[in-house]
Design a protein around this motif. Structure first.
Motif, PDB file in Angstrom:
ATOM      1  N   THR A 107      31.283  24.141  25.567  1.00 12.63           N
ATOM      2  CA  THR A 107      30.379  22.985  25.617  1.00 12.63           C
ATOM      3  C   THR A 107      28.926  23.429  25.581  1.00 12.63           C
ATOM      4  O   THR A 107      28.090  22.818  24.894  1.00 12.63           O
ATOM      5  CB  THR A 107      30.642  22.160  26.884  1.00 12.63           C
ATOM      6  OG1 THR A 107      32.030  21.827  26.951  1.00 12.63           O
ATOM      7  CG2 THR A 107      29.825  20.886  26.882  1.00 12.63           C
ATOM      8  N   SER A 108      28.593  24.481  26.315  1.00  9.82           N
ATOM      9  CA  SER A 108      27.215  24.977  26.338  1.00  9.82           C
ATOM     10  C   SER A 108      26.792  25.471  24.962  1.00  9.82           C
ATOM     11  O   SER A 108      25.655  25.235  24.526  1.00  9.82           O
ATOM     12  CB  SER A 108      27.085  26.104  27.372  1.00  9.82           C
ATOM     13  OG  SER A 108      27.436  25.659  28.661  1.00  9.82           O
ATOM     14  N   PHE A 109      27.703  26.163  24.261  1.00  9.16           N
ATOM     15  CA  PHE A 109      27.392  26.637  22.915  1.00  9.16           C
ATOM     16  C   PHE A 109      27.148  25.470  21.976  1.00  9.16           C
ATOM     17  O   PHE A 109      26.214  25.479  21.171  1.00  9.16           O
ATOM     18  CB  PHE A 109      28.545  27.498  22.412  1.00  9.16           C
ATOM     19  CG  PHE A 109      28.311  28.117  21.061  1.00  9.16           C
ATOM     20  CD1 PHE A 109      27.152  28.825  20.788  1.00  9.16           C
ATOM     21  CD2 PHE A 109      29.252  27.989  20.049  1.00  9.16           C
ATOM     22  CE1 PHE A 109      26.931  29.394  19.543  1.00  9.16           C
ATOM     23  CE2 PHE A 109      29.044  28.548  18.808  1.00  9.16           C
ATOM     24  CZ  PHE A 109      27.881  29.253  18.552  1.00  9.16           C
ATOM     25  N   ARG A 110      27.984  24.439  22.077  1.00 11.16           N
ATOM     26  CA  ARG A 110      27.805  23.238  21.251  1.00 11.16           C
ATOM     27  C   ARG A 110      26.441  22.602  21.517  1.00 11.16           C
ATOM     28  O   ARG A 110      25.727  22.215  20.587  1.00 11.16           O
ATOM     29  CB  ARG A 110      28.913  22.246  21.561  1.00 11.16           C
ATOM     30  CG  ARG A 110      28.692  20.858  20.939  1.00 11.16           C
ATOM     31  CD  ARG A 110      29.122  19.757  21.888  1.00 11.16           C
ATOM     32  NE  ARG A 110      28.900  18.438  21.312  1.00 11.16           N
ATOM     33  CZ  ARG A 110      29.842  17.689  20.770  1.00 11.16           C
ATOM     34  NH1 ARG A 110      31.076  18.120  20.733  1.00 11.16           N
ATOM     35  NH2 ARG A 110      29.532  16.508  20.288  1.00 11.16           N
ATOM     36  N   LEU A 111      26.075  22.485  22.776  1.00  9.50           N
ATOM     37  CA  LEU A 111      24.799  21.851  23.127  1.00  9.50           C
ATOM     38  C   LEU A 111      23.616  22.694  22.657  1.00  9.50           C
ATOM     39  O   LEU A 111      22.586  22.148  22.241  1.00  9.50           O
ATOM     40  CB  LEU A 111      24.729  21.617  24.639  1.00  9.50           C
ATOM     41  CG  LEU A 111      25.748  20.613  25.199  1.00  9.50           C
ATOM     42  CD1 LEU A 111      25.672  20.564  26.708  1.00  9.50           C
ATOM     43  CD2 LEU A 111      25.512  19.222  24.603  1.00  9.50           C
ATOM     44  N   CYS A 112      23.756  24.020  22.719  1.00 12.15           N
ATOM     45  CA  CYS A 112      22.690  24.889  22.201  1.00 12.15           C
ATOM     46  C   CYS A 112      22.493  24.669  20.701  1.00 12.15           C
ATOM     47  O   CYS A 112      21.356  24.640  20.210  1.00 12.15           O
ATOM     48  CB  CYS A 112      23.026  26.356  22.485  1.00 12.15           C
ATOM     49  SG  CYS A 112      22.875  26.837  24.209  1.00 12.15           S
ATOM     50  N   ILE A 113      23.597  24.529  19.975  1.00 12.45           N
ATOM     51  CA  ILE A 113      23.512  24.263  18.537  1.00 12.45           C
ATOM     52  C   ILE A 113      22.779  22.952  18.290  1.00 12.45           C
ATOM     53  O   ILE A 113      21.872  22.867  17.455  1.00 12.45           O
ATOM     54  CB  ILE A 113      24.922  24.217  17.916  1.00 12.45           C
ATOM     55  CG1 ILE A 113      25.593  25.588  18.007  1.00 12.45           C
ATOM     56  CG2 ILE A 113      24.850  23.754  16.459  1.00 12.45           C
ATOM     57  CD1 ILE A 113      27.061  25.573  17.609  1.00 12.45           C
ATOM     58  N   ARG A 114      23.160  21.921  19.017  1.00 13.84           N
ATOM     59  CA  ARG A 114      22.570  20.599  18.805  1.00 13.84           C
ATOM     60  C   ARG A 114      21.094  20.563  19.210  1.00 13.84           C
ATOM     61  O   ARG A 114      20.270  19.931  18.534  1.00 13.84           O
ATOM     62  CB  ARG A 114      23.355  19.555  19.592  1.00 13.84           C
ATOM     63  CG  ARG A 114      24.708  19.212  18.952  1.00 13.84           C
ATOM     64  CD  ARG A 114      24.472  18.453  17.652  1.00 13.84           C
ATOM     65  NE  ARG A 114      25.695  18.160  16.947  1.00 13.84           N
ATOM     66  CZ  ARG A 114      26.500  17.141  17.221  1.00 13.84           C
ATOM     67  NH1 ARG A 114      26.247  16.335  18.230  1.00 13.84           N
ATOM     68  NH2 ARG A 114      27.575  16.934  16.490  1.00 13.84           N
ATOM     69  N   VAL A 115      20.761  21.230  20.308  1.00 14.49           N
ATOM     70  CA  VAL A 115      19.357  21.266  20.741  1.00 14.49           C
ATOM     71  C   VAL A 115      18.513  22.030  19.724  1.00 14.49           C
ATOM     72  O   VAL A 115      17.394  21.612  19.369  1.00 14.49           O
ATOM     73  CB  VAL A 115      19.238  21.902  22.134  1.00 14.49           C
ATOM     74  CG1 VAL A 115      17.777  22.173  22.485  1.00 14.49           C
ATOM     75  CG2 VAL A 115      19.852  20.991  23.183  1.00 14.49           C
ATOM     76  N   ARG A 116      19.029  23.143  19.235  1.00 17.90           N
ATOM     77  CA  ARG A 116      18.304  23.930  18.236  1.00 17.90           C
ATOM     78  C   ARG A 116      18.068  23.134  16.959  1.00 17.90           C
ATOM     79  O   ARG A 116      17.011  23.230  16.340  1.00 17.90           O
ATOM     80  CB  ARG A 116      19.096  25.202  17.925  1.00 17.90           C
ATOM     81  CG  ARG A 116      18.432  26.100  16.901  1.00 17.90           C
ATOM     82  CD  ARG A 116      19.316  27.283  16.589  1.00 17.90           C
ATOM     83  NE  ARG A 116      18.766  28.119  15.540  1.00 17.90           N
ATOM     84  CZ  ARG A 116      19.399  29.151  15.002  1.00 17.90           C
ATOM     85  NH1 ARG A 116      20.608  29.488  15.433  1.00 17.90           N
ATOM     86  NH2 ARG A 116      18.829  29.866  14.050  1.00 17.90           N
ATOM     87  N   GLN A 117      19.039  22.333  16.580  1.00 16.63           N
ATOM     88  CA  GLN A 117      18.919  21.520  15.379  1.00 16.63           C
ATOM     89  C   GLN A 117      18.250  20.171  15.641  1.00 16.63           C
ATOM     90  O   GLN A 117      18.045  19.397  14.713  1.00 16.63           O
ATOM     91  CB  GLN A 117      20.322  21.282  14.780  1.00 16.63           C
ATOM     92  CG  GLN A 117      21.000  22.563  14.338  1.00 16.63           C
ATOM     93  CD  GLN A 117      22.445  22.346  13.944  1.00 16.63           C
ATOM     94  OE1 GLN A 117      23.050  21.317  14.262  1.00 16.63           O
ATOM     95  NE2 GLN A 117      23.035  23.317  13.256  1.00 16.63           N
ATOM     96  N   LYS A 118      17.926  19.893  16.910  1.00 16.47           N
ATOM     97  CA  LYS A 118      17.274  18.642  17.321  1.00 16.47           C
ATOM     98  C   LYS A 118      18.102  17.438  16.860  1.00 16.47           C
ATOM     99  O   LYS A 118      17.591  16.494  16.271  1.00 16.47           O
ATOM    100  CB  LYS A 118      15.857  18.552  16.747  1.00 16.47           C
ATOM    101  CG  LYS A 118      14.937  19.661  17.239  1.00 16.47           C
ATOM    102  CD  LYS A 118      13.543  19.540  16.652  1.00 16.47           C
ATOM    103  CE  LYS A 118      12.645  20.662  17.160  1.00 16.47           C
ATOM    104  NZ  LYS A 118      11.268  20.573  16.596  1.00 16.47           N
ATOM    105  N   PHE A 169      29.374  24.962  12.528  1.00 16.42           N
ATOM    106  CA  PHE A 169      28.277  25.917  12.646  1.00 16.42           C
ATOM    107  C   PHE A 169      28.698  27.290  12.122  1.00 16.42           C
ATOM    108  O   PHE A 169      27.949  27.957  11.408  1.00 16.42           O
ATOM    109  CB  PHE A 169      27.842  26.018  14.107  1.00 16.42           C
ATOM    110  CG  PHE A 169      26.751  27.020  14.360  1.00 16.42           C
ATOM    111  CD1 PHE A 169      25.438  26.746  14.006  1.00 16.42           C
ATOM    112  CD2 PHE A 169      27.041  28.241  14.954  1.00 16.42           C
ATOM    113  CE1 PHE A 169      24.431  27.675  14.239  1.00 16.42           C
ATOM    114  CE2 PHE A 169      26.044  29.172  15.196  1.00 16.42           C
ATOM    115  CZ  PHE A 169      24.731  28.887  14.828  1.00 16.42           C
ATOM    116  N   ILE A 170      29.917  27.711  12.452  1.00 14.25           N
ATOM    117  CA  ILE A 170      30.406  29.013  11.989  1.00 14.25           C
ATOM    118  C   ILE A 170      30.548  29.033  10.474  1.00 14.25           C
ATOM    119  O   ILE A 170      30.127  29.991   9.801  1.00 14.25           O
ATOM    120  CB  ILE A 170      31.747  29.340  12.667  1.00 14.25           C
ATOM    121  CG1 ILE A 170      31.534  29.547  14.167  1.00 14.25           C
ATOM    122  CG2 ILE A 170      32.388  30.573  12.036  1.00 14.25           C
ATOM    123  CD1 ILE A 170      32.824  29.713  14.953  1.00 14.25           C
TER     124      ILE A 170
END
Length: 322
Positions: free
Chosen positions: A29-40, A247-248
């Motif tokens: 979940t944290s990895f998913r949220l990092c992806i989404r935050v990075r992509q805004k 993402f991968i």
């Protein structure tokens, strides 16, 4: 006569499985949220998965207190811990399902299918409320379990049947909805298979939930607790796969062809030609689908985008030959 069951897990094994699976689910979940935050590109599906992660962490804490340290607390506290474990379990499972449903919803375009998905959101919420209330109704009408040293309500067949029916129907919707979404999309067979395989992982949660329901009926005890732990963590992990896998594949696509322009695949286009005295202008109205594995994300409105972006806005492209 109930079938013979293999020996159940020990208390230590149950706690170890709980901690390990929760860590994996929280990291995913944290990895998913990092992806989404990075992509805004945070959306409602991310909000639901955050709620699921919080419930999973609270479930871990309540489980550890309920399983290991229950002798330190009063009987009323032990009963409260049991209720917390049961309700946080529902919180993880149905927050994860709602997150997946909102992921599909953000990919859809306005129309009957989108309205159907909105109605389904309400149905999922109603099912969660039904299960929440059913637990209280069953456990409060039979109070004998509250006097046990390690209190655990006998949920019985009614709860098991309700869980089986609701989980199977919900997962069926989460598998079929993407199929309908991509039915008329111009994508290669391999791309469609890749996209649908991600959403089809909901079938994994169906298998786990059926196992959990089975142990509710025939066993109880640590086997039921273990099955619930596995179902909660697997549900949360599956809810994150659509973002992580996309993402991968996006990174893999960039590595394979860094200089190749990103293809944009369109479907549902309607062409109109307009002739003027000096030039010819061709306007096309398209709905754009950006491929899950290859497309670069491009949009000025971030709330409606996803790894597969179905733009519900009409984009006009004009090319003039004068």
């Amino acid at each position: 006569m109930l079938p013979m069951l293999p020996p159940g897990p020990t208390l230590r094994q149950t706690e170890a499985a709980d901690i390990s699976l929760t860590i994996v689910a929280v990291l995913a979940t944290s990895f998913r949220l990092c992806i989404r935050v990075r992509q805004k590109r945070l959306g409602l599906d991310d909000a639901w998965v955050i709620l699921g992660m919080i419930c999973d962490l609270l479930l871990l804490i309540a489980d550890c207190l309920y399983l290991q340290d229950f002798l330190k607390y009063s009987q009323s506290t032990r009963i409260a811990l049991y209720y917390m474990v049961a309700q946080f379990f529902y919180g993880v499972v149905w927050s994860s399902k709602l997150s997946m449903l909102f992921t599909i919803l953000r990919l859809s375009i306005p129309g009957n299918f989108r309205r159907f998905l909105m109605c389904t959101v309400g149905i999922f919420g109603a099912i969660w409320g039904l299960l929440f209330a059913q637990l209280w109704w069953i456990c409060e009408t039979q109070t004998g379990w509250k006097t046990q040293p390690h209190p655990q309500c006998d949920l019985g067949r009614r709860v098991a049947i309700t869980q089986m029916i609701t989980d199977v129907l919900a997962d069926f919707v989460l598998i079929i909805a993407p199929c309908f979404l991509l039915y008329k999309v111009r994508l290669s067979r391999s791309h469609k298979v890749r996209i649908l395989s991600v959403f089809s992982t909901s079938a994994i949660t169906t298998i786990v939930s059926l196992t959990h329901a089975y142990y509710i009926v025939v066993s109880g005890g640590l086997k039921e607790v273990m099955a619930a732990i596995v179902e909660a963590s697997v549900s949360l992990i599956v809810a994150n796969l659509s973002v992580i896998v996309a993402f991968i594949f996006h990174l893999h696509s960039e590595d394979d062809s860094p200089s190749t322009p990103t293809p944009v695949i369109t479907f549902g286009g309607q062409n109109r030609a307009r002739i003027t005295p000096t030039c010819i202008a061709v306007e096309t109205t398209t709905i754009v689908l950006e491929d899950l594995s290859e497309a670069r994300l491009r949009s000025t409105k971030t709330s409606d985008d996803d790894e597969i972006t179905l733009n519900n806005r009409e984009r006009k492209q004009t090319k003039d030959w004068c």
